[in-house]
Enzyme design. Structure first.
Site, PDB file in Angstrom:
ATOM      1  N   LYS A  14       0.831  -1.216   0.000  1.00  0.00           N
ATOM      2  CA  LYS A  14       0.000   0.000   0.000  1.00  0.00           C
ATOM      3  C   LYS A  14       0.864   1.264   0.000  1.00  0.00           C
ATOM      4  O   LYS A  14       0.666   2.156  -0.810  1.00  0.00           O
ATOM      5  CB  LYS A  14      -0.936   0.018   1.224  1.00  0.00           C
ATOM      6  N   ARG A  89      -9.696   0.537   8.611  1.00  0.00           N
ATOM      7  CA  ARG A  89      -9.224  -0.800   8.979  1.00  0.00           C
ATOM      8  C   ARG A  89     -10.274  -1.585   9.767  1.00  0.00           C
ATOM      9  O   ARG A  89     -10.014  -2.734  10.152  1.00  0.00           O
ATOM     10  CB  ARG A  89      -7.968  -0.673   9.830  1.00  0.00           C
ATOM     11  N   ARG A 128      11.885  -5.545   5.288  1.00  0.00           N
ATOM     12  CA  ARG A 128      11.840  -4.100   5.524  1.00  0.00           C
ATOM     13  C   ARG A 128      12.400  -3.772   6.911  1.00  0.00           C
ATOM     14  O   ARG A 128      13.043  -2.757   7.108  1.00  0.00           O
ATOM     15  CB  ARG A 128      10.399  -3.589   5.392  1.00  0.00           C
ATOM     16  N   ARG A 134      11.590   0.318  12.026  1.00  0.00           N
ATOM     17  CA  ARG A 134      10.245   0.176  12.612  1.00  0.00           C
ATOM     18  C   ARG A 134      10.218  -1.026  13.548  1.00  0.00           C
ATOM     19  O   ARG A 134      10.452  -2.158  13.123  1.00  0.00           O
ATOM     20  CB  ARG A 134       9.205   0.002  11.493  1.00  0.00           C
ATOM     21  N   ARG A 146      -0.159  -8.776  13.496  1.00  0.00           N
ATOM     22  CA  ARG A 146      -0.750  -7.741  12.626  1.00  0.00           C
ATOM     23  C   ARG A 146      -1.609  -8.388  11.540  1.00  0.00           C
ATOM     24  O   ARG A 146      -2.699  -7.898  11.223  1.00  0.00           O
ATOM     25  CB  ARG A 146       0.362  -6.893  11.985  1.00  0.00           C
TER      26      ARG A 146
HETATM   27  P1  B4P Z   1       4.049  -1.836   2.129  1.00  0.00           P
HETATM   28  O1  B4P Z   1       3.171  -2.974   1.805  1.00  0.00           O
HETATM   29  O2  B4P Z   1       4.085  -0.684   1.229  1.00  0.00           O
HETATM   30  O3  B4P Z   1       3.641  -1.507   3.604  1.00  0.00           O
HETATM   31  P2  B4P Z   1       2.169  -1.155   4.120  1.00  0.00           P
HETATM   32  O4  B4P Z   1       1.135  -2.131   3.642  1.00  0.00           O
HETATM   33  O5  B4P Z   1       1.931   0.273   3.790  1.00  0.00           O
HETATM   34  O6  B4P Z   1       2.434  -1.329   5.643  1.00  0.00           O
HETATM   35  P3  B4P Z   1       1.618  -1.563   6.972  1.00  0.00           P
HETATM   36  O7  B4P Z   1       0.216  -2.015   6.731  1.00  0.00           O
HETATM   37  O8  B4P Z   1       2.492  -2.425   7.766  1.00  0.00           O
HETATM   38  O9  B4P Z   1       1.698  -0.195   7.717  1.00  0.00           O
HETATM   39  P4  B4P Z   1       0.737   0.905   8.301  1.00  0.00           P
HETATM   40  O10 B4P Z   1       1.671   2.032   8.375  1.00  0.00           O
HETATM   41  O11 B4P Z   1      -0.528   1.096   7.538  1.00  0.00           O
HETATM   42  O12 B4P Z   1       5.526  -2.342   2.209  1.00  0.00           O
HETATM   43  C1  B4P Z   1       5.934  -3.549   2.790  1.00  0.00           C
HETATM   44  C2  B4P Z   1       7.249  -4.013   2.208  1.00  0.00           C
HETATM   45  O13 B4P Z   1       7.001  -4.720   0.995  1.00  0.00           O
HETATM   46  C3  B4P Z   1       8.231  -2.898   1.852  1.00  0.00           C
HETATM   47  O14 B4P Z   1       9.518  -3.284   2.285  1.00  0.00           O
HETATM   48  C4  B4P Z   1       8.179  -2.836   0.339  1.00  0.00           C
HETATM   49  O15 B4P Z   1       9.415  -2.440  -0.236  1.00  0.00           O
HETATM   50  C5  B4P Z   1       7.872  -4.269  -0.038  1.00  0.00           C
HETATM   51  N1  B4P Z   1       7.154  -4.379  -1.303  1.00  0.00           N
HETATM   52  C6  B4P Z   1       6.164  -3.562  -1.740  1.00  0.00           C
HETATM   53  N2  B4P Z   1       5.737  -3.946  -2.955  1.00  0.00           N
HETATM   54  C7  B4P Z   1       6.457  -5.071  -3.284  1.00  0.00           C
HETATM   55  C8  B4P Z   1       6.472  -5.954  -4.415  1.00  0.00           C
HETATM   56  N3  B4P Z   1       5.659  -5.770  -5.478  1.00  0.00           N
HETATM   57  N4  B4P Z   1       7.321  -7.006  -4.418  1.00  0.00           N
HETATM   58  C9  B4P Z   1       8.158  -7.181  -3.357  1.00  0.00           C
HETATM   59  N5  B4P Z   1       8.211  -6.386  -2.269  1.00  0.00           N
HETATM   60  C10 B4P Z   1       7.353  -5.328  -2.231  1.00  0.00           C
HETATM   61  O16 B4P Z   1       0.300   0.388   9.769  1.00  0.00           O
HETATM   62  C11 B4P Z   1       1.183   0.215  10.858  1.00  0.00           C
HETATM   63  C12 B4P Z   1       0.405   0.060  12.185  1.00  0.00           C
HETATM   64  O17 B4P Z   1      -0.274   1.312  12.504  1.00  0.00           O
HETATM   65  C13 B4P Z   1      -0.722  -0.975  12.226  1.00  0.00           C
HETATM   66  O18 B4P Z   1      -0.232  -2.274  12.539  1.00  0.00           O
HETATM   67  C14 B4P Z   1      -1.646  -0.397  13.363  1.00  0.00           C
HETATM   68  O19 B4P Z   1      -1.156  -0.723  14.638  1.00  0.00           O
HETATM   69  C15 B4P Z   1      -1.543   1.090  13.170  1.00  0.00           C
HETATM   70  N6  B4P Z   1      -2.625   1.648  12.316  1.00  0.00           N
HETATM   71  C16 B4P Z   1      -2.440   2.249  11.095  1.00  0.00           C
HETATM   72  N7  B4P Z   1      -3.632   2.633  10.576  1.00  0.00           N
HETATM   73  C17 B4P Z   1      -4.595   2.256  11.485  1.00  0.00           C
HETATM   74  C18 B4P Z   1      -6.023   2.341  11.495  1.00  0.00           C
HETATM   75  N8  B4P Z   1      -6.707   2.886  10.480  1.00  0.00           N
HETATM   76  N9  B4P Z   1      -6.692   1.848  12.568  1.00  0.00           N
HETATM   77  C19 B4P Z   1      -6.034   1.317  13.600  1.00  0.00           C
HETATM   78  N10 B4P Z   1      -4.680   1.174  13.641  1.00  0.00           N
HETATM   79  C20 B4P Z   1      -3.962   1.649  12.602  1.00  0.00           C
END
Ligand code: B4P
Length: 191
Positions: A14, A89, A128, A134, A146
């Site tokens: 994402k 979420r 990552r 993180r 998670r």
């Molecule tokens: P991404 O996949 O980009 O990470 P994300 O989904 O944005 O992360 P996440 O869900 O953990 O974080 P968030 O900040 O929302 O990247 C992951 C990895 O994959 C990277 O290293 C990337 O390089 C790699 N990658 C990407 N595309 C690829 C591909 N095509 N091939 C190979 N590798 C690839 O949430 C963090 C925390 O915040 C949650 O656990 C929760 O505690 C809290 N939170 C956030 N929003 C909330 C909400 N609305 N309600 C309640 N809690 C919330």
């Protein structure tokens, strides 16, 4: 306005795809994860409470993230549209978002849902964690917690928007460019 939810489990791409999509379409990026990490970095009372939950893989309370999104919508009246990343979420967050948008005469245009297997998610997040600094990416148990939260609470968000026929599933495995191409194709059909 064009309002998009980029949906998917933790590690599904994402954040990665959001950066490319906002550059392409000029949308305002609203990531609740980024907003929470900024509160943590500034050591605000909200950030200190959120950190305890995030470090164990749990979601922070609905009212906290809904308040953050409401303030961000108010702060960006000129936006051409919003890209919601990591929000909503829970079903309660989805209902709150719909009502915040309705109050502004707006709606969600589409939910693009990235699909990636659990083993690939764990591999990406541990990878990552080697460089991101993180704390929620370094421990496999926390990463699985998670994903558990996602299965228990967040997958209901897709069910909610399916009722309105707004969800499109996108294969989230492949090169970043391939996935970006598939997402852009769906947006272009609707703009
Ligand atoms: P991404 O996949 O980009 O990470 P994300 O989904 O944005 O992360 P996440 O869900 O953990 O974080 P968030 O900040 O929302 O990247 C992951 C990895 O994959 C990277 O290293 C990337 O390089 C790699 N990658 C990407 N595309 C690829 C591909 N095509 N091939 C190979 N590798 C690839 O949430 C963090 C925390 O915040 C949650 O656990 C929760 O505690 C809290 N939170 C956030 N929003 C909330 C909400 N609305 N309600 C309640 N809690 C919330």
């Amino acid at each position: 306005m064009f309002n998009l939810i980029l949906f998917g489990p933790p590690g599904s791409g994402k954040g990665t795809q959001s950066e490319k999509l906002i550059a392409q379409y000029g949308l305002k990026h609203l990531s609740t994860g980024d907003l929470l990490r900024s509160e943590i970095a500034n050591q605000t009372p909200l950030g200190l409470e959120a950190k305890k939950l995030m470090d164990t893989g749990q979601l922070v309370p609905d009212e906290v993230v809904i308040g953050m999104i409401s303030s961000s919508l108010d702060a960006n009246p000129q936006a051409k549209g919003f890209l919601f990343d990591g929000f909503p979420r829970t079903k309660a967050q989805s209902q709150a978002l719909d009502s915040l948008l309705q109050q502004r005469g707006e709606e969600i245009n589409v939910v693009l849902a990235l699909e990636v297997t659990e083993e690939e998610l764990v591999k990406r997040l541990l990878n990552r964690g080697l460089t991101s600094g993180r704390s929620d990416d370094t421990n496999e148990e926390v990463i699985r917690a998670r994903i558990g939260e996602y299965n228990k609470k967040t997958s209901a968000v897709a069910d909610y928007y399916r009722n309105f026929d707004k969800v499109v599933s996108i294969k989230g495995v492949g090169s970043v460019e391939e996935i970006f191409g598939a997402l852009s194709e769906e947006i272009d059909k609707r703009k």
